[in-house]
Design a protein around this motif. Structure first.
Motif, PDB file in Angstrom:
ATOM      1  N   CYS A 115       0.877  -1.230   0.174  1.00  0.00           N
ATOM      2  CA  CYS A 115       0.118   0.095   0.458  1.00  0.00           C
ATOM      3  C   CYS A 115       1.097   1.130  -0.321  1.00  0.00           C
ATOM      4  CB  CYS A 115      -0.832   0.223   1.643  1.00  0.00           C
ATOM      5  SG  CYS A 115      -2.127  -1.331   1.293  1.00  0.00           S
ATOM      6  N   TYR A 116       0.490   2.284  -0.812  1.00  0.00           N
ATOM      7  CA  TYR A 116       0.662   3.330  -0.500  1.00  0.00           C
ATOM      8  C   TYR A 116       0.037   4.542  -0.292  1.00  0.00           C
ATOM      9  CZ  TYR A 116       1.545   8.554  -2.599  1.00  0.00           C
ATOM     10  OH  TYR A 116       2.082   9.329  -3.116  1.00  0.00           O
ATOM     11  N   THR A 117       0.489   5.312   0.883  1.00  0.00           N
ATOM     12  CA  THR A 117      -0.549   5.820   1.185  1.00  0.00           C
ATOM     13  C   THR A 117       0.335   7.703   1.839  1.00  0.00           C
ATOM     14  OG1 THR A 117      -1.693   6.639   3.178  1.00  0.00           O
ATOM     15  CG2 THR A 117       0.452   5.939   3.753  1.00  0.00           C
ATOM     16  N   GLN A 118      -0.528   8.510   2.351  1.00  0.00           N
ATOM     17  CA  GLN A 118       0.525   9.675   1.915  1.00  0.00           C
ATOM     18  C   GLN A 118      -0.343  10.288   3.884  1.00  0.00           C
ATOM     19  OE1 GLN A 118      -0.658  12.958  -0.750  1.00  0.00           O
ATOM     20  NE2 GLN A 118       0.074  11.663  -2.430  1.00  0.00           N
ATOM     21  N   MET A 119       0.372  10.158   4.879  1.00  0.00           N
ATOM     22  CA  MET A 119       0.119  10.101   5.683  1.00  0.00           C
ATOM     23  C   MET A 119       0.958   9.614   6.315  1.00  0.00           C
ATOM     24  SD  MET A 119      -1.953   7.297   9.105  1.00  0.00           S
ATOM     25  CE  MET A 119      -2.185   7.799   9.815  1.00  0.00           C
ATOM     26  N   PRO A 120       1.617  10.437   7.486  1.00  0.00           N
ATOM     27  CA  PRO A 120       2.929  10.771   7.975  1.00  0.00           C
ATOM     28  C   PRO A 120       3.655   9.400   8.966  1.00  0.00           C
ATOM     29  CG  PRO A 120       1.567  12.309   9.413  1.00  0.00           C
ATOM     30  CD  PRO A 120       0.767  11.595   7.856  1.00  0.00           C
ATOM     31  N   GLN A 121       4.679   9.211   8.688  1.00  0.00           N
ATOM     32  CA  GLN A 121       5.145   8.038   9.177  1.00  0.00           C
ATOM     33  C   GLN A 121       5.381   8.387  11.399  1.00  0.00           C
ATOM     34  OE1 GLN A 121       9.464   7.078   9.315  1.00  0.00           O
ATOM     35  NE2 GLN A 121       9.282   5.319   8.984  1.00  0.00           N
ATOM     36  N   TYR A 122       4.978   9.495  11.266  1.00  0.00           N
ATOM     37  CA  TYR A 122       5.642  10.250  12.524  1.00  0.00           C
ATOM     38  C   TYR A 122       4.116  10.674  13.154  1.00  0.00           C
ATOM     39  CZ  TYR A 122      10.487   8.512  13.396  1.00  0.00           C
ATOM     40  OH  TYR A 122      11.477   7.997  13.223  1.00  0.00           O
ATOM     41  N   THR A 125       3.462  -0.584   4.086  1.00  0.00           N
ATOM     42  CA  THR A 125       2.903   0.599   3.609  1.00  0.00           C
ATOM     43  C   THR A 125       3.894   1.372   3.225  1.00  0.00           C
ATOM     44  OG1 THR A 125       0.440   0.013   4.768  1.00  0.00           O
ATOM     45  CG2 THR A 125       1.228   2.339   3.713  1.00  0.00           C
ATOM     46  N   TYR A 126       3.765   2.365   2.815  1.00  0.00           N
ATOM     47  CA  TYR A 126       5.458   3.067   2.834  1.00  0.00           C
ATOM     48  C   TYR A 126       4.315   4.359   2.222  1.00  0.00           C
ATOM     49  CZ  TYR A 126       5.296   3.872  -3.015  1.00  0.00           C
ATOM     50  OH  TYR A 126       4.559   3.941  -3.768  1.00  0.00           O
ATOM     51  N   THR A 127       5.076   5.972   2.513  1.00  0.00           N
ATOM     52  CA  THR A 127       4.995   6.738   2.538  1.00  0.00           C
ATOM     53  C   THR A 127       5.563   7.888   2.329  1.00  0.00           C
ATOM     54  OG1 THR A 127       2.824   8.916   3.600  1.00  0.00           O
ATOM     55  CG2 THR A 127       5.058   7.135   5.265  1.00  0.00           C
ATOM     56  N   PRO A 128       5.118   8.795   1.510  1.00  0.00           N
ATOM     57  CA  PRO A 128       6.210   9.942   1.390  1.00  0.00           C
ATOM     58  C   PRO A 128       6.828  10.988   2.345  1.00  0.00           C
ATOM     59  CG  PRO A 128       4.246  10.317  -0.109  1.00  0.00           C
ATOM     60  CD  PRO A 128       4.447   9.838   0.347  1.00  0.00           C
ATOM     61  N   VAL A 129       6.083  11.118   3.864  1.00  0.00           N
ATOM     62  CA  VAL A 129       6.194  11.810   4.278  1.00  0.00           C
ATOM     63  C   VAL A 129       5.994  11.680   5.795  1.00  0.00           C
ATOM     64  CG1 VAL A 129       4.219  13.119   6.226  1.00  0.00           C
ATOM     65  CG2 VAL A 129       3.419  13.085   3.422  1.00  0.00           C
ATOM     66  N   LYS A 130       7.330  11.642   6.211  1.00  0.00           N
ATOM     67  CA  LYS A 130       7.983  11.540   7.802  1.00  0.00           C
ATOM     68  C   LYS A 130       7.035  11.509   8.452  1.00  0.00           C
ATOM     69  CE  LYS A 130      12.421  10.531   8.780  1.00  0.00           C
ATOM     70  NZ  LYS A 130      14.321  11.122   8.588  1.00  0.00           N
ATOM     71  N   TYR A 131       6.882  13.336   8.919  1.00  0.00           N
ATOM     72  CA  TYR A 131       6.792  14.353   9.783  1.00  0.00           C
ATOM     73  C   TYR A 131       5.481  15.678   9.551  1.00  0.00           C
ATOM     74  CZ  TYR A 131      10.639  17.589  10.313  1.00  0.00           C
ATOM     75  OH  TYR A 131      11.352  17.966   9.696  1.00  0.00           O
ATOM     76  N   GLU A 148       2.689  19.884  12.922  1.00  0.00           N
ATOM     77  CA  GLU A 148       3.304  18.803  14.346  1.00  0.00           C
ATOM     78  C   GLU A 148       3.732  18.307  14.954  1.00  0.00           C
ATOM     79  OE1 GLU A 148      -0.427  16.332  13.314  1.00  0.00           O
ATOM     80  OE2 GLU A 148      -1.814  17.591  12.733  1.00  0.00           O
ATOM     81  N   GLY A 149       5.240  18.578  14.046  1.00  0.00           N
ATOM     82  CA  GLY A 149       5.931  17.678  15.297  1.00  0.00           C
ATOM     83  C   GLY A 149       6.371  16.381  14.719  1.00  0.00           C
ATOM     84  N   ALA A 150       7.029  16.050  15.049  1.00  0.00           N
ATOM     85  CA  ALA A 150       7.236  14.744  15.463  1.00  0.00           C
ATOM     86  C   ALA A 150       7.195  13.499  17.176  1.00  0.00           C
ATOM     87  CB  ALA A 150       8.854  13.670  15.065  1.00  0.00           C
ATOM     88  N   PHE A 151       5.997  13.091  16.791  1.00  0.00           N
ATOM     89  CA  PHE A 151       5.708  12.882  18.462  1.00  0.00           C
ATOM     90  C   PHE A 151       5.798  10.902  18.644  1.00  0.00           C
ATOM     91  CE2 PHE A 151       2.866  11.430  21.567  1.00  0.00           C
ATOM     92  CZ  PHE A 151       3.165  11.640  22.606  1.00  0.00           C
ATOM     93  N   LYS A 152       4.888  10.555  17.125  1.00  0.00           N
ATOM     94  CA  LYS A 152       4.854   9.042  17.582  1.00  0.00           C
ATOM     95  C   LYS A 152       5.288   8.314  16.356  1.00  0.00           C
ATOM     96  CE  LYS A 152       2.080   5.458  19.784  1.00  0.00           C
ATOM     97  NZ  LYS A 152       3.641   4.264  19.865  1.00  0.00           N
ATOM     98  N   LYS A 153       6.077   7.626  16.150  1.00  0.00           N
ATOM     99  CA  LYS A 153       6.611   6.378  15.593  1.00  0.00           C
ATOM    100  C   LYS A 153       5.198   5.632  14.866  1.00  0.00           C
ATOM    101  CE  LYS A 153      10.014   4.402  12.416  1.00  0.00           C
ATOM    102  NZ  LYS A 153      11.629   3.790  11.944  1.00  0.00           N
ATOM    103  N   LEU A 154       4.585   5.492  13.532  1.00  0.00           N
ATOM    104  CA  LEU A 154       4.045   4.394  13.336  1.00  0.00           C
ATOM    105  C   LEU A 154       4.891   3.106  12.643  1.00  0.00           C
ATOM    106  CD1 LEU A 154       1.339   6.395  11.494  1.00  0.00           C
ATOM    107  CD2 LEU A 154       0.832   4.768  14.451  1.00  0.00           C
ATOM    108  N   ASN A 155       4.838   2.085  13.366  1.00  0.00           N
ATOM    109  CA  ASN A 155       6.495   1.421  12.970  1.00  0.00           C
ATOM    110  C   ASN A 155       5.853   0.570  11.880  1.00  0.00           C
ATOM    111  OD1 ASN A 155       7.476   1.945  15.143  1.00  0.00           O
ATOM    112  ND2 ASN A 155       6.232   0.078  16.577  1.00  0.00           N
ATOM    113  N   ASN A 156       4.315  -0.240  11.033  1.00  0.00           N
ATOM    114  CA  ASN A 156       3.739  -0.674  10.278  1.00  0.00           C
ATOM    115  C   ASN A 156       4.116   0.741   9.103  1.00  0.00           C
ATOM    116  OD1 ASN A 156       2.035   1.147  11.084  1.00  0.00           O
ATOM    117  ND2 ASN A 156       0.583  -0.351  10.013  1.00  0.00           N
ATOM    118  N   LEU A 157       4.552   1.799   8.584  1.00  0.00           N
ATOM    119  CA  LEU A 157       5.211   2.484   7.910  1.00  0.00           C
ATOM    120  C   LEU A 157       6.208   3.149   7.774  1.00  0.00           C
ATOM    121  CD1 LEU A 157       2.736   5.449   8.493  1.00  0.00           C
ATOM    122  CD2 LEU A 157       2.436   3.753   6.107  1.00  0.00           C
ATOM    123  N   ASP A 158       7.115   2.707   6.506  1.00  0.00           N
ATOM    124  CA  ASP A 158       8.872   3.029   5.902  1.00  0.00           C
ATOM    125  C   ASP A 158       7.978   4.539   5.010  1.00  0.00           C
ATOM    126  OD1 ASP A 158       8.693   0.522   6.427  1.00  0.00           O
ATOM    127  OD2 ASP A 158      10.972   0.185   5.163  1.00  0.00           O
TER     128      ASP A 158
END
Length: 370
Positions: free
Chosen positions: A118-125, A148-154, A158-168
């Motif tokens: 899956c490809y999403t644009q949800m942030p990894q963090y 699933t992978y995303t082109p959005v790191k954070y 909002e900043g980077a608070f919590k990493k979603l481990n199932n997203l690359d």
């Protein structure tokens, strides 16, 4: 490797990814629900997903650009026939499990042991404890157990608070388009460029008041806005902006263009000095990275998933999407034209380091093979 993408349309942010895959001798296919007027099909001609026109005595409304793509129902047997003919090694799916084309694919994959990503644009963090985003992420990836992978790191807002481990995280793909640093001569008019669909969330109307202020201050400048107007609603918004430009006598300061073909965009990037992206609620955009590949400094709204591609005060400015902050950032370049070359140098450096096409490709292939 034989790679099949399935998505609502062949979005411009996929073009350089497809180009790189083909250069590396992969077979690439694209199934879509619709086609945009400015799409570039020189590398690949997407194939339309067959859709049902009726169920029994009930007719189904034809697909148009204003429809919710996720409500469109593919024709199952014809859809499966296409999948069988292609026989992909991997399918890259846009939209998670929300669409009917995804749900049908899920059933097909169980029978055929098909690998789906899956490809999403949800942030990894996540930037904060956002239950809605967590639930959406679980629905798109956790429930279906697809990688699933995303082109959005954070999200820069909002900043980077919590990493979603199932997203690359794999950034958008872009090729370097120049090695030349942007410079502006002493008497040259400064040229700002903005690209975005003609809709309210792209925040294009703020350029009217900004142009009025800069014109009143006697600055020599030009703003070119290029946008998609592929629906009646977007065309009306384009015409509305055009009427405001005429009303305030800004036709020499603001140029509106619509539905410019992707293959012709290079000349506008080459002619500009600074790129501006003032949109609100932007999940992710590739246009600032494309602009960086042409050596442009960037003014980017922080309300944008890929705003973190821009390094604040190094290759541009991250701003709130309001008139005051965008105008302030534009003034930085107008009052100090030498800043254009400094930020241009950094944009080119980032494209060849953090967003190297070869590095992104290696990450992508390693992800597919995991």
């Amino acid at each position: 490797m034989k790679i099949l993408f399935i998505a609502p349309r062949f979005h411009p942010n996929q073009i350089d990814l497809v180009r790189k895959l083909k250069e590396e001798n992969h077979e690439v296919f694209f199934l879509v629900l619709n086609f945009g007027p400015s799409e570039d099909h020189r590398l690949l001609k997407p194939q339309a997903i067959p859709v049902l026109k009726s169920i029994g005595k009930f007719n189904i409304e034809p697909l148009n650009n204003s429809m919710n793509y996720f409500k469109v129902l593919p024709h199952p047997s014809e859809y499966f026939r296409i999948l069988k003919n292609i026989k992909p090694d991997v399918v890259i799916l846009r939209g998670g499990m929300r669409s009917f084309y995804s749900k049908l694919l899920l059933g097909y994959s169980f029978r055929k042991n098909l690998k789906i990503i899956c490809y999403t644009q949800m942030p990894q963090y996540l930037g904060k404890k956002d239950l809605r985003k967590k639930l959406l992420n679980l629905f798109e990836t956790g429930v279906s157990q697809f990688k699933t992978y995303t082109p959005v790191k954070y999200n820069a807002k909002e900043g980077a608070f919590k990493k979603l481990n199932n997203l690359d995280y794999i950034p958008f793909f872009v090729y370097p388009n120049t090695k030349e640093i942007k410079e502006i001569s002493e008497n040259e008019k400064m040229h700002f460029l903005c690209i975005g669909k003609y809709e309210e969330r792209k925040n294009l109307k703020l350029f009217i008041q900004i142009a009025k202020a800069l014109k009143s201050a006697k600055f020599d400048f030009k703003i070119t806005i290029i946008g998609g107007a592929d629906s009646e609603k977007r065309l009306k918004y384009h015409d509305y902006l055009s009427s405001l430009i005429n009303e305030f006598d800004l036709s020499q300061e603001i140029i509106l263009l619509k539905n410019v073909l992707k293959k012709n965009m290079f000349k506008y990037f080459e002619a500009a000095h600074v790129f501006i992206l003032p949109s609100r609620n932007e999940p992710a955009s590739i246009s600032q990275l494309e602009a960086m590949s042409y050596g442009l400094p960037i003014i980017c709204s922080i309300d944008n998933g890929t705003a973190h591609y821009v390094k604040n005060e190094l290759n541009g400015f991250l701003v709130n999407p309001d008139q005051e902050e965008v105008l302030k950032a534009m003034n930085n370049y107008l009052l100090d034209p030498g800043l254009v070359a400094k930020h241009s140098f950094k944009s080119l450096e980032l494209v060849n380091s953090d967003f190297s096409i070869n590095s992104s490709y290696q990450k992508f292939i390693q992800f597919l093979k995991k």
